[in-house]
Design an enzyme around this catalytic site. Structure first.
Site, mmCIF file in Angstrom:
data_model
loop_
_atom_site.group_PDB
_atom_site.id
_atom_site.type_symbol
_atom_site.label_atom_id
_atom_site.label_comp_id
_atom_site.label_asym_id
_atom_site.label_seq_id
_atom_site.Cartn_x
_atom_site.Cartn_y
_atom_site.Cartn_z
ATOM 1 N N LYS A 167 0.602 -1.086 -0.097
ATOM 2 C CA LYS A 167 0.074 0.074 -0.182
ATOM 3 C C LYS A 167 1.042 1.252 0.031
ATOM 4 O O LYS A 167 1.696 1.453 0.912
ATOM 5 C CB LYS A 167 -0.884 0.015 1.303
ATOM 6 N N ASP A 172 0.164 -0.119 -4.742
ATOM 7 C CA ASP A 172 -1.497 0.275 -4.687
ATOM 8 C C ASP A 172 -1.523 1.545 -4.188
ATOM 9 O O ASP A 172 -1.040 1.662 -2.918
ATOM 10 C CB ASP A 172 -2.199 -0.639 -4.131
ATOM 11 N N GLU A 184 -1.219 -0.064 -9.277
ATOM 12 C CA GLU A 184 -2.667 -0.215 -9.088
ATOM 13 C C GLU A 184 -3.196 1.159 -8.741
ATOM 14 O O GLU A 184 -2.624 1.969 -7.902
ATOM 15 C CB GLU A 184 -3.046 -1.177 -7.905
ATOM 16 N N GLU A 216 -11.231 -1.369 -9.282
ATOM 17 C CA GLU A 216 -12.136 -1.792 -8.220
ATOM 18 C C GLU A 216 -13.041 -0.770 -8.145
ATOM 19 O O GLU A 216 -14.149 -1.123 -7.236
ATOM 20 C CB GLU A 216 -11.402 -2.015 -6.995
ATOM 21 N N ASP A 227 -14.331 -6.010 -8.900
ATOM 22 C CA ASP A 227 -14.415 -6.846 -7.526
ATOM 23 C C ASP A 227 -15.746 -7.328 -7.554
ATOM 24 O O ASP A 227 -17.050 -6.565 -7.906
ATOM 25 C CB ASP A 227 -14.511 -5.634 -6.261
ATOM 26 N N HIS A 244 -10.468 -7.781 -7.863
ATOM 27 C CA HIS A 244 -10.009 -7.274 -6.598
ATOM 28 C C HIS A 244 -11.039 -7.940 -5.454
ATOM 29 O O HIS A 244 -12.019 -8.190 -5.860
ATOM 30 C CB HIS A 244 -10.227 -5.798 -6.628
ATOM 31 N N GLU A 261 -6.401 -11.788 -4.286
ATOM 32 C CA GLU A 261 -5.984 -11.023 -3.274
ATOM 33 C C GLU A 261 -6.590 -11.561 -1.778
ATOM 34 O O GLU A 261 -7.595 -11.906 -1.719
ATOM 35 C CB GLU A 261 -6.789 -9.815 -3.589
HETATM 36 CA CA CA Z 1 -6.667 -1.396 -4.521
#
Ligand code: CA
Length: 387
Positions: free
Chosen positions: A171, A200, A226, A252, A275, A302, A335
């Protein structure tokens, strides 16, 4: 077969340690679960994706006030027909966000019922499994303080490796300088021949910062970068695709065949990340996959939901064709969020089956899950029984 009633279960639990992704601090884990009951006794489960900063009541209200009244009495096996009826009914006030998540959760539950009615796993109804084992990737590296955590995050990478993960998503989005420090610290602790990283930033930056960050990570062999910019900024996505060496991923926060059609037409992504709990469920995921196939875009879903969304995502990933075929084609990976989620593991009596750190596909009908009512009751903040 007829739908007799639809229950929404809103689950929420405060986290012991709140954590941050680039858009804010997450203090609660929440889920909007959907239970569809039929006159045959078959029950289907679905989940409307609830993003970390989103209140789970929004999707529940869309179900309660809009979709449940039109679905009671309908045949749950009419998955395609019901999807378009829900989409058309809500087009002028929906199309994106929580309303699409509501449709998604309902659609997942309908496919769960269909699987049980036909005695087949959903992956079989989707056309069969391209893979019986699915690799996971660790999503983690959330911030506890916000900045200055490079050392701790590098140790976290080692922990994920020791736990069997060969793919990890970091992240970012906490300031470009801090992000670069984090990535360099992680790169020093991992063996790049054994571990592949993704990053991401949750659209934390505009084009210039996103590009600068991407260039600083140019030699890290990232599998993807991402949400580098805002989901609406298709031109920004295209520019980063042109100027950076790694694959650009997003989706996503995109929804339905219409949304993904626009994303693909713009040439915005190398990898699409619908997602299952917000793109429109299995029905929309099939539409999106067909569009992606025609455009040469890879699909890698996602997943950040509870055990229901995880189970649905495994069914979908099993049935995804590769975008670029070869005997060594890159396969989609699941994920597997490593953040605290109090009711994820306790939600089903059927934990995910593992084989050598890979997820083994089950042959159980539908989603192949059994929901624990005690867990529902423990974390339920509101239950609307809709008739
Ligand atoms: Ca993400």
């Amino acid at each position: 077969m007829k739908i007799t009633h639809i229950n929404t279960h809103i689950l929420s639990s405060p986290l012991e340690t709140p954590f941050a992704f680039s858009q804010g601090w997450v203090a609660n884990r929440s889920a909007t679960l959907i239970e569809i009951c039929t006159d045959t006794g078959l029950i289907g489960w679905g989940e409307a994706f609830c993003q970390g900063l989103e209140t789970p009541q929004i999707a529940a209200a869309a179900i309660e006030h809009c979709f449940a009244p039109m679905l009671v009495g309908a045949n749950p096996l009419d998955t395609e027909k019901l999807w378009f009826e829900m989409y058309h009914r809500s087009r002028d006030f929906g199309r994106k966000g929580a309303v699409m998540a509501a449709i998604s959760g309902i659609d997942i539950a309908l496919w769960d019922i269909a699987g049980q009615a036909y005695g087949q796993p959903v992956w079989q109804l989707l056309g069969g499994a391209f893979r019986r084992e699915i690799e996971r990737y660790a999503t983690g590296f959330y911030r506890i303080k916000g900045q200055g955590e490079a050392g701790r995050l590098a140790d976290e990478a080692v922990m994920h490796y020791e736990n069997g993960f060969r793919y990890m998503k970091v992240k970012l989005g906490f300031g470009v300088a801090d992000d670069i420090e984090v990535m360099q610290a992680i790169m020093k602790k991992i063996d790049p021949s054994k571990t592949t990283l993704m990053v991401d930033s949750n659209h934390a930056y505009g084009r210039a910062e996103a590009l600068y960050l991407g260039q600083a990570m140019g030699d890290m062999h990232l599998r993807w970068y991402e949400e580098p910019v805002a989901p609406e900024d298709y031109e920004g996505y295209c520019e980063l695709r042109r100027r950076l060496p790694m694959a650009i991923a997003g989706g996503e926060n995109e929804h339905s065949l219409y949304g993904f059609n626009a994303l693909f037409d713009a040439g915005a992504v190398d990898i699409a990340q619908p997602d299952i709990g917000s793109c429109g469920g299995f029905t929309a995921a099939r539409h999106i996959t067909a569009l992606a196939q025609a455009k040469g875009v890879e699909v890698n879903p996602h997943v950040w939901g509870s055990a229901v969304a995880q189970a649905a995502s495994i069914q979908l990933i099993a049935a995804l064709p590769t975008a670029h075929h070869s005997i060594f084609a890159r396969q989609p990976i699941l994920e597997y969020d490593q953040s605290s989620h109090p009711f994820r593991r306790e939600l089903t009596t059927t934990p995910i089956e593992m084989k050598n750190s890979l997820i083994a596909l089950s042959d159980a009908p539908g989603l192949g899950i059994e929901i624990r009512r005690d867990t529902l009751e423990r974390y339920c903040v509101n239950q609307a029984a809709l008739r």
